[in-house]
Design a protein around this motif. Sequence first.
Motif, PDB file in Angstrom:
ATOM      1  N   SER A 107       0.877  -0.973   0.219  1.00  0.00           N
ATOM      2  CA  SER A 107       0.329   0.184  -0.065  1.00  0.00           C
ATOM      3  C   SER A 107       0.800   1.236  -0.070  1.00  0.00           C
ATOM      4  CB  SER A 107      -0.723  -0.080   1.337  1.00  0.00           C
ATOM      5  OG  SER A 107      -1.728  -1.381   1.300  1.00  0.00           O
ATOM      6  N   ASP A 108       0.575   2.656  -0.736  1.00  0.00           N
ATOM      7  CA  ASP A 108       0.833   3.747  -0.851  1.00  0.00           C
ATOM      8  C   ASP A 108       0.859   4.351   0.628  1.00  0.00           C
ATOM      9  OD1 ASP A 108       1.693   3.490  -3.731  1.00  0.00           O
ATOM     10  OD2 ASP A 108      -0.684   4.206  -3.516  1.00  0.00           O
ATOM     11  N   PHE A 109      -0.115   4.673   1.707  1.00  0.00           N
ATOM     12  CA  PHE A 109      -0.273   4.473   3.072  1.00  0.00           C
ATOM     13  C   PHE A 109      -0.657   3.092   3.699  1.00  0.00           C
ATOM     14  CE2 PHE A 109      -0.928   8.636  -0.484  1.00  0.00           C
ATOM     15  CZ  PHE A 109      -0.222   9.069   0.044  1.00  0.00           C
ATOM     16  N   ILE A 110       0.348   3.378   5.774  1.00  0.00           N
ATOM     17  CA  ILE A 110      -0.392   2.540   6.228  1.00  0.00           C
ATOM     18  C   ILE A 110      -0.919   3.177   6.979  1.00  0.00           C
ATOM     19  CG2 ILE A 110       0.723   0.696   7.334  1.00  0.00           C
ATOM     20  CD1 ILE A 110       1.921  -0.507   4.981  1.00  0.00           C
ATOM     21  N   ILE A 111      -1.871   3.409   7.379  1.00  0.00           N
ATOM     22  CA  ILE A 111      -2.730   3.712   9.127  1.00  0.00           C
ATOM     23  C   ILE A 111      -2.418   2.613  10.204  1.00  0.00           C
ATOM     24  CG2 ILE A 111      -4.142   5.366  10.520  1.00  0.00           C
ATOM     25  CD1 ILE A 111      -4.602   6.994   7.546  1.00  0.00           C
ATOM     26  N   VAL A 166       7.764   2.272   9.224  1.00  0.00           N
ATOM     27  CA  VAL A 166       7.019   1.723   7.999  1.00  0.00           C
ATOM     28  C   VAL A 166       5.306   2.051   7.840  1.00  0.00           C
ATOM     29  CG1 VAL A 166       5.644  -0.485   7.437  1.00  0.00           C
ATOM     30  CG2 VAL A 166       7.686  -0.526   8.593  1.00  0.00           C
ATOM     31  N   LEU A 167       5.176   3.093   8.645  1.00  0.00           N
ATOM     32  CA  LEU A 167       3.885   3.890   8.746  1.00  0.00           C
ATOM     33  C   LEU A 167       3.766   5.036   8.333  1.00  0.00           C
ATOM     34  CD1 LEU A 167       2.266   2.682  12.266  1.00  0.00           C
ATOM     35  CD2 LEU A 167       2.558   1.067  10.078  1.00  0.00           C
ATOM     36  N   HIS A 168       2.963   5.704   7.297  1.00  0.00           N
ATOM     37  CA  HIS A 168       1.886   6.822   7.271  1.00  0.00           C
ATOM     38  C   HIS A 168       2.088   8.160   8.654  1.00  0.00           C
ATOM     39  CE1 HIS A 168       0.703  10.788   5.835  1.00  0.00           C
ATOM     40  NE2 HIS A 168      -0.244  10.197   6.138  1.00  0.00           N
ATOM     41  N   LYS A 169       0.929   6.858   9.351  1.00  0.00           N
ATOM     42  CA  LYS A 169       0.691   7.486  10.740  1.00  0.00           C
ATOM     43  C   LYS A 169      -0.041   6.187  11.907  1.00  0.00           C
ATOM     44  CE  LYS A 169      -1.151  10.823  13.197  1.00  0.00           C
ATOM     45  NZ  LYS A 169       0.283  12.128  12.732  1.00  0.00           N
ATOM     46  N   LEU A 170       0.627   6.231  13.028  1.00  0.00           N
ATOM     47  CA  LEU A 170       0.468   5.599  13.842  1.00  0.00           C
ATOM     48  C   LEU A 170      -1.294   6.291  14.812  1.00  0.00           C
ATOM     49  CD1 LEU A 170       1.499   3.233  15.060  1.00  0.00           C
ATOM     50  CD2 LEU A 170       2.189   5.068  17.314  1.00  0.00           C
TER      51      LEU A 170
END
Lengths: 251, 251, 251
Positions: A107-111, A166-170
């Motif tokens: 995926s491009d963005f992982i939340i 790895v994450l866009h946002k936690l």
Amino acid sequence: MVLESKIENDIKYLYFNDKASLNAISSGDWKSLKSEIESFEKSDQKYLVIKHINGNYSAGAQLGENINSLMEDVSNAAETLWNCKKPVISLVNGIAAGAGSNMMLLSDFIIATPETRFIEVFVRRGLVVDFGGSWVLPRIIGIQKAKSLMMTSNEINGTELNNLGVLHKLCSFEDMDKEFESLIESLNKQSFISICMIKQQIREGLDKTFSESLDLETENQNKRFLHSDAAEGMSAFLEKRPPVYKNTLDE
Amino acid sequence: MVLESKIENDIKYLYFNDKASLNAISSGDWKSLKSEIESFEKSDQKYLVIKHINGNYSAGAQLGENINSLMEDVSNAAETLWNCKKPVISLVNGIAAGAGSNMMLLSDFIIATPETRFIEVFVRRGLVVDFGGSWVLPRIIGIQKAKSLMMTSNEINGTELNNLGVLHKLCSFEDMDKEFESLIESLNKQSFISICMIKQQIREGLDKTFSESLDLETENQNKRFLHSDAAEGMSAFLEKRPPVYKNTLDE
Amino acid sequence: MVLESKIENDIKYLYFNDKASLNAISSGDWKSLKSEIESFEKSDQKYLVIKHINGNYSAGAQLGENINSLMEDVSNAAETLWNCKKPVISLVNGIAAGAGSNMMLLSDFIIATPETRFIEVFVRRGLVVDFGGSWVLPRIIGIQKAKSLMMTSNEINGTELNNLGVLHKLCSFEDMDKEFESLIESLNKQSFISICMIKQQIREGLDKTFSESLDLETENQNKRFLHSDAAEGMSAFLEKRPPVYKNTLDE
């Protein structure tokens, strides 16, 4: 077959809805996944979202099923997901294991929440990493950390994923919808064709030399100069107002 | 035309000096940038420094200008900078946006203040990432963080750049000259031809297989064994004294 | 010649035992290293461990020796180590410098103490980075940090290595044996052929495109489906018991 989809406005959601198996993916689902992505590509929807359900993202491939030609379907789905021209977002909570862990990585963005349980589980089952994970993980977190996770099947949580970049946002489970809306809102302010072409440049650039990648940037930028979004971007900048973009994929 | 250069001892400085535009780069500057780098390559100067001025590094390409053949000039400048044989250092404060953000990333050493404002601004303007950024950023901070920054145009500061592993050194504006001198002093103690050949190995290695890269290391090391710097390095080591190197680029 | 080896159960240990030189590697050792790795590959031993001795890991190549054809031997040893099919573990304390620093980086798992002294020392000696370091380090810690370490020869310790994502585990000298045993115990629970094939996928994947890498995953997974380890993995999963794998390398 556990794959379900839902369309809301310009967003398409996918879920692997099978509570008993922690959302394991059945052998018939791989072809469905591929065709869901393909129909999304042709549609007017802008964002593809793979979302947790029943407290989990996905436990990966269902074990114990007929495996005739299964791997071809798995890899075709992975290739279709990786090559998706439009943004792909994963909203992750609970188990993300096996092919599920690697679907997240494509995926491009992982939340994700701190309660996320990321497991490259293959070595525990006498299997090898699939769904593109052995290529993509070293390019996200470096060779050493990728080897640690894939060769031991050690489990890490969302906080550790975030520390590894790895994450866009936690965020907490409670805040996830808000963080997702905030990402969509932020993306909606940009030129959509620009977002998609930059995604292409990053993806193809990973398989290109520096010089080849520069050629693609040049070609894409020259196309931008002829597009109304670039004219609107320049006018908005000079007039000190927010731009109003077309938000379509016509080049 | 806003590009200015200055030579002090063995260091060449470049500035994009245009306070009103936050040091935006005009269409005529790209060819100048390329030729400034080329003349640096042929000169006796050892270090190329791209430095902040008027409180900012560079806002990237000036919008609203004649763009005939512009992209070819932009990409030629990027390729010349990336292939520069000698060390390139960026001293960054304030805005580093668009092509300015990527010019910074093509440097070998980046020293920046917490007040640095790094913005891959292209999607806001209906444009795509250029100046090599879509190739180099994923190889510095990994695919996921690169996608986040380039597909959203989210701004980050110097402290965040440092946490992502982008900087050689994060320091206050007051300490920047001291940190820069300390870097030059440290580099001046090493064999200059070794520094430049290692830069070549890293750069070319990114486009090579492991085995091809090993061949280049072998070839370069065998050349070292015949060079006076290696003899001096060995003598100094055995005599437990600091080496005195030639500091030239003759191989 | 300082290279020593020891076999205990299914583990082969290598040491560069020369206290006076901080375990520097003599010119004759490179061929021995290569043949030790080759005999390990053909043996029944499962793990290759390169271990600190006399308080240090290795100071790299001995300076001042006959260098006829030396580099060919160095690079052949590096290629053999990198291509080793079975897991390679480095246990690091004290000096890991020059070829010693890069031997560590070619390992699959690195366990190190805070007192580790990692130095890409080549530029200090009028030499260039060898033993594969210029290819592998940027792919572990990103381009910028790799340039900083290799072009300046700045020394960093084990804690800094850990912050850069280089280590499987940072631990005190007292805890190292325990941490090593814990890693072996964890690996022994997995399918050994799976571990080795995933190592192959990661290694070859770094030189492949996404699509080529997916083909290798598919091919390897299809071989797994025919292997008793996958059947045992599935049975164990369904019966909710730990699997009992063959732990051999027959495919």
